[in-house]
Design an enzyme around this catalytic site. Sequence first.
Site, PDB file in Angstrom:
ATOM      1  N   HIS A  46       0.822  -1.210   0.000  1.00 14.66           N
ATOM      2  CA  HIS A  46       0.000   0.000   0.000  1.00 14.66           C
ATOM      3  C   HIS A  46       0.858   1.263   0.000  1.00 14.66           C
ATOM      4  O   HIS A  46       1.046   1.904   1.029  1.00 14.66           O
ATOM      5  CB  HIS A  46      -0.947  -0.012   1.209  1.00 14.66           C
ATOM      6  CG  HIS A  46      -2.125  -0.913   1.016  1.00 14.66           C
ATOM      7  ND1 HIS A  46      -2.860  -1.428   2.056  1.00 14.66           N
ATOM      8  CD2 HIS A  46      -2.712  -1.398  -0.116  1.00 14.66           C
ATOM      9  CE1 HIS A  46      -3.841  -2.183   1.573  1.00 14.66           C
ATOM     10  NE2 HIS A  46      -3.761  -2.171   0.258  1.00 14.66           N
ATOM     11  N   HIS A 129     -10.205  -4.996   4.471  1.00 16.42           N
ATOM     12  CA  HIS A 129      -8.765  -4.899   4.232  1.00 16.42           C
ATOM     13  C   HIS A 129      -8.301  -6.174   3.519  1.00 16.42           C
ATOM     14  O   HIS A 129      -8.760  -7.279   3.856  1.00 16.42           O
ATOM     15  CB  HIS A 129      -8.023  -4.744   5.569  1.00 16.42           C
ATOM     16  CG  HIS A 129      -6.568  -4.425   5.409  1.00 16.42           C
ATOM     17  ND1 HIS A 129      -5.616  -5.402   5.159  1.00 16.42           N
ATOM     18  CD2 HIS A 129      -5.890  -3.253   5.447  1.00 16.42           C
ATOM     19  CE1 HIS A 129      -4.424  -4.833   5.057  1.00 16.42           C
ATOM     20  NE2 HIS A 129      -4.572  -3.534   5.226  1.00 16.42           N
ATOM     21  N   GLU A 131      -5.719  -8.021   3.725  1.00 17.40           N
ATOM     22  CA  GLU A 131      -5.192  -9.073   4.594  1.00 17.40           C
ATOM     23  C   GLU A 131      -6.322  -9.823   5.297  1.00 17.40           C
ATOM     24  O   GLU A 131      -6.283 -11.058   5.427  1.00 17.40           O
ATOM     25  CB  GLU A 131      -4.230  -8.497   5.633  1.00 17.40           C
ATOM     26  CG  GLU A 131      -3.602  -9.584   6.500  1.00 17.40           C
ATOM     27  CD  GLU A 131      -2.729  -9.048   7.614  1.00 17.40           C
ATOM     28  OE1 GLU A 131      -2.635  -9.728   8.661  1.00 17.40           O
ATOM     29  OE2 GLU A 131      -2.143  -7.956   7.457  1.00 17.40           O
TER      30      GLU A 131
END
EC number: 1.17.7.4
Length: 316
Positions: A46, A129, A131
């Site tokens: 990111h 998100h 993850e």
Amino acid sequence: MTMPPLTLYLAAPRGFCAGVDRAIKIVEMAIQKWGAPVYVRHEIVHNKFVVDGLREKGAVFVEELEDCPDDRPVIFSAHGVPKSVPAEASRRQMVYVDATCPLVSKVHIEAQRHADAGLQMIMIGHKGHPETIGTMGQLPNGEVLLVETVEDVATVAVRDPAQLAYVTQTTLSVDDTKDIVAALHDRFPAIIGPHKEDICYATTNRQHAVKSVAPKSDALLVVGAPNSSNSRRLVEVGAKAGCKYAQLVQRATNIDWRALEGIRSVAITAGASAPELLVNEVIDAFRSRYDVTVEVVETAVEDIEFKVPRVLRQPA
């Protein structure tokens, strides 16, 4: 003209962690091995500056596997992917390289191990998100329940309170996670946690460094992207540690100089996906306006390195 004095407290460790460094190397080595274009599912890390740099070298960033052609290599981002993604790549006989951070992979293995033992999983993380999506996607729907706050713990509906385990997103705040873990243990005394804290060493180290510089600084600037979870947590940690002005900046051009009028000291750090080049850019911006003294505040030394996958170390 005499410039006003300013002390810059440079937090260390800061910036790239071993997982981010490995992921970027994977993309660069894949381009070297197979030539451009190489496709990357989601941002490899990111940070817009990093992504733009890799794009110039021949990486094509897409949102889903269906956006990739069958005949070009594809790389999965450092945040991890659901099991369905490599399964689909295999079905299409694609060449793929998994750049998932080994510390995230460790959480995936934990989740699978607990599921194999018949336990339902609770994940502490942020909805949406990458993850979190990747970790929850390691198991069938309903086998991983997401909690984001202490309040969520009170309402989460589990299958069997005696058959539970939990994992955490690696980039969360240690302090925030501690409160949620305590709430889980209060409501589900039999819940099983990880053998070792899931929050990664780099996240923890960067937060400790911020805690050491924030109380003595008039302002804290965190160099990082707005979609970087660990960078946003650093801002929060700095504010909680006593810094009255804590802000996230992507580049030196994002600094709000009016908000910094009259300051005498600034702490600077960077999220785990922000390159040191951008930190130096911020320091140079302060040097152009102030008589700067730089003081490095080091709270840990990192020497961890993760190997790239074997397929990239073999000749084409």
